[in-house]
Design a protein around this motif. Sequence first.
Motif, PDB file in Angstrom:
ATOM      1  N   ALA A 215      32.937  46.560  52.963  1.00 19.59           N
ATOM      2  CA  ALA A 215      33.520  45.999  52.909  1.00 19.59           C
ATOM      3  C   ALA A 215      33.837  45.101  51.692  1.00 19.59           C
ATOM      4  O   ALA A 215      34.917  44.919  51.260  1.00 19.59           O
ATOM      5  CB  ALA A 215      33.772  45.159  54.049  1.00 19.59           C
ATOM      6  N   GLY A 216      32.963  44.698  50.909  1.00 21.15           N
ATOM      7  CA  GLY A 216      32.970  43.894  50.133  1.00 21.15           C
ATOM      8  C   GLY A 216      32.843  44.651  48.899  1.00 21.15           C
ATOM      9  O   GLY A 216      34.031  44.395  48.195  1.00 21.15           O
ATOM     10  N   VAL A 217      33.080  46.252  48.384  1.00 24.90           N
ATOM     11  CA  VAL A 217      32.768  46.844  47.570  1.00 24.90           C
ATOM     12  C   VAL A 217      34.708  47.436  48.009  1.00 24.90           C
ATOM     13  O   VAL A 217      34.897  47.206  46.252  1.00 24.90           O
ATOM     14  CB  VAL A 217      32.584  48.367  48.179  1.00 24.90           C
ATOM     15  N   ALA A 218      34.916  47.581  48.838  1.00 20.40           N
ATOM     16  CA  ALA A 218      36.961  47.621  49.121  1.00 20.40           C
ATOM     17  C   ALA A 218      37.619  46.201  48.220  1.00 20.40           C
ATOM     18  O   ALA A 218      38.234  46.682  48.044  1.00 20.40           O
ATOM     19  CB  ALA A 218      37.081  47.801  50.306  1.00 20.40           C
ATOM     20  N   VAL A 219      36.685  45.143  48.700  1.00 18.00           N
ATOM     21  CA  VAL A 219      37.515  44.077  48.669  1.00 18.00           C
ATOM     22  C   VAL A 219      37.460  43.836  46.929  1.00 18.00           C
ATOM     23  O   VAL A 219      38.959  42.533  46.499  1.00 18.00           O
ATOM     24  CB  VAL A 219      36.880  42.587  49.232  1.00 18.00           C
ATOM     25  N   ARG A 220      36.294  43.380  46.266  1.00 18.03           N
ATOM     26  CA  ARG A 220      36.444  43.745  45.250  1.00 18.03           C
ATOM     27  C   ARG A 220      37.154  44.709  44.356  1.00 18.03           C
ATOM     28  O   ARG A 220      37.760  44.722  42.877  1.00 18.03           O
ATOM     29  CB  ARG A 220      35.015  43.644  44.412  1.00 18.03           C
ATOM     30  N   PHE A 221      37.442  45.845  44.521  1.00 16.47           N
ATOM     31  CA  PHE A 221      38.341  47.025  43.977  1.00 16.47           C
ATOM     32  C   PHE A 221      39.841  46.072  44.217  1.00 16.47           C
ATOM     33  O   PHE A 221      40.389  46.251  43.380  1.00 16.47           O
ATOM     34  CB  PHE A 221      38.154  48.232  44.753  1.00 16.47           C
ATOM     35  N   ALA A 222      40.042  45.582  44.944  1.00 17.19           N
ATOM     36  CA  ALA A 222      41.824  44.979  45.410  1.00 17.19           C
ATOM     37  C   ALA A 222      41.850  43.839  44.325  1.00 17.19           C
ATOM     38  O   ALA A 222      42.569  44.321  44.204  1.00 17.19           O
ATOM     39  CB  ALA A 222      41.281  44.034  47.288  1.00 17.19           C
ATOM     40  N   TYR A 223      40.613  42.760  44.276  1.00 16.12           N
ATOM     41  CA  TYR A 223      40.494  42.121  43.016  1.00 16.12           C
ATOM     42  C   TYR A 223      40.616  42.626  41.720  1.00 16.12           C
ATOM     43  O   TYR A 223      41.504  41.947  40.752  1.00 16.12           O
ATOM     44  CB  TYR A 223      39.291  41.289  43.415  1.00 16.12           C
ATOM     45  N   ALA A 224      40.312  43.677  41.287  1.00 19.88           N
ATOM     46  CA  ALA A 224      40.310  44.423  40.276  1.00 19.88           C
ATOM     47  C   ALA A 224      41.377  44.783  40.431  1.00 19.88           C
ATOM     48  O   ALA A 224      41.694  44.815  38.615  1.00 19.88           O
ATOM     49  CB  ALA A 224      38.777  45.282  40.047  1.00 19.88           C
ATOM     50  N   ALA A 225      42.506  44.869  41.059  1.00 25.46           N
ATOM     51  CA  ALA A 225      43.239  45.853  40.713  1.00 25.46           C
ATOM     52  C   ALA A 225      44.577  44.602  40.871  1.00 25.46           C
ATOM     53  O   ALA A 225      45.785  45.259  39.766  1.00 25.46           O
ATOM     54  CB  ALA A 225      43.948  46.952  41.839  1.00 25.46           C
ATOM     55  N   LEU A 226      44.778  43.589  40.613  1.00 25.34           N
ATOM     56  CA  LEU A 226      45.379  42.350  40.434  1.00 25.34           C
ATOM     57  C   LEU A 226      46.042  42.466  39.327  1.00 25.34           C
ATOM     58  O   LEU A 226      45.767  42.617  38.508  1.00 25.34           O
ATOM     59  CB  LEU A 226      44.713  41.098  40.933  1.00 25.34           C
ATOM     60  N   GLY A 227      47.584  42.866  39.802  1.00 25.84           N
ATOM     61  CA  GLY A 227      48.638  42.344  38.259  1.00 25.84           C
ATOM     62  C   GLY A 227      48.456  44.301  38.250  1.00 25.84           C
ATOM     63  O   GLY A 227      49.400  43.962  36.943  1.00 25.84           O
ATOM     64  N   THR A 228      47.910  45.302  38.777  1.00 23.00           N
ATOM     65  CA  THR A 228      48.546  46.411  38.125  1.00 23.00           C
ATOM     66  C   THR A 228      49.947  46.726  39.058  1.00 23.00           C
ATOM     67  O   THR A 228      50.096  45.830  39.669  1.00 23.00           O
ATOM     68  CB  THR A 228      47.661  47.570  39.145  1.00 23.00           C
TER      69      THR A 228
END
Length: 326
Positions: A215-228
């Motif tokens: 779940a942490g991997v998925a959440v960090r991915f979502a944060y990295a996608a902010l602004g896309t």
Amino acid sequence: MPPARRLLRVARVLRPVLVAAAVAGVFIAPSAAHATPSVEDLQEQITTKSAKLEKVVEQFNKAREDLKRTRAEAAALEQSLGPLQKQLDAAQERVTAIAVRAYKGGDFAAMSSVLQSGSAATAVDRLTTIDRLASANQREIDAYRAARKDHSDRAAAIAALAKSQQKTVDDLAAKRKDITRELEHLNDLRRQAYGSAQETSSNANVRAPNVSGKAGVAVRFAYAALGTPYSWGADGPGGYDCSGLTMAAWRAAGYSLPHNAAMQYNQLPKIGRSQLKPGDLVFYSGLGHVAIYVGSGKVIHAPTFGEVVKIAPVDMMSPYGYARVA
């Protein structure tokens, strides 16, 4: 006063009024007809058409997922026909060999072999054995042929289904193209109002919370996608639609989700609102939209056309339901 003279006098009186009305029609009416819509009006139009577009996009994504599964089933079926054909060929060779051994040299040679067997009982036994072997192998051949026909029928049905699904994909793509064209026109107007058709980066470079496990991997991915930027039918890295973002986030964590909000919801175990943990998925709009929960009452989602991936309250819309991936 004669009627003709009376009409002439009326015309002289009304002429200034008619001229004034005509002037007003020229200089006032067009101004009203071409009045620039307000920012609020433009945003309302964009929101309405964007919601319509998102439904079409999710239908399009589902059609693509259905077509992908059908093609995979067809490929698996085609692969299974190979071993079946080999078994059929082997059975056919066995029956042929029996026939050759039984009748080699012609009918007279076969009869001579039987008569020279020493006794009538032995001859009968030999003929019975040959017949039994041939019958057993023939049954085997018949069974394989029936199986092959069943496979052929299934392959034909799958091909017809794939053709129908491809037409659905093409029809939705055409509809989506029409709606996108309308939105591009609205964005031209929004560019006039805001100076830009595309929303600028929102909540980019915000630090992700400390979440363990997949779940942490998925959440960090979502944060990295902010602004896309939002991009229909996309699953990154340059753009995402709503289900494309949740699919990509959990794909990074090693879990496979379909590219469609409703299909994701149907595939996953459901949870209650009180059970929400970071990484869980939150569904909206009658399963027409999905976001990933990141904790503290917040979700990250790819909103709609002209916007970017952003953080929003979990109650940005009335949630339809909640599901847990892993």
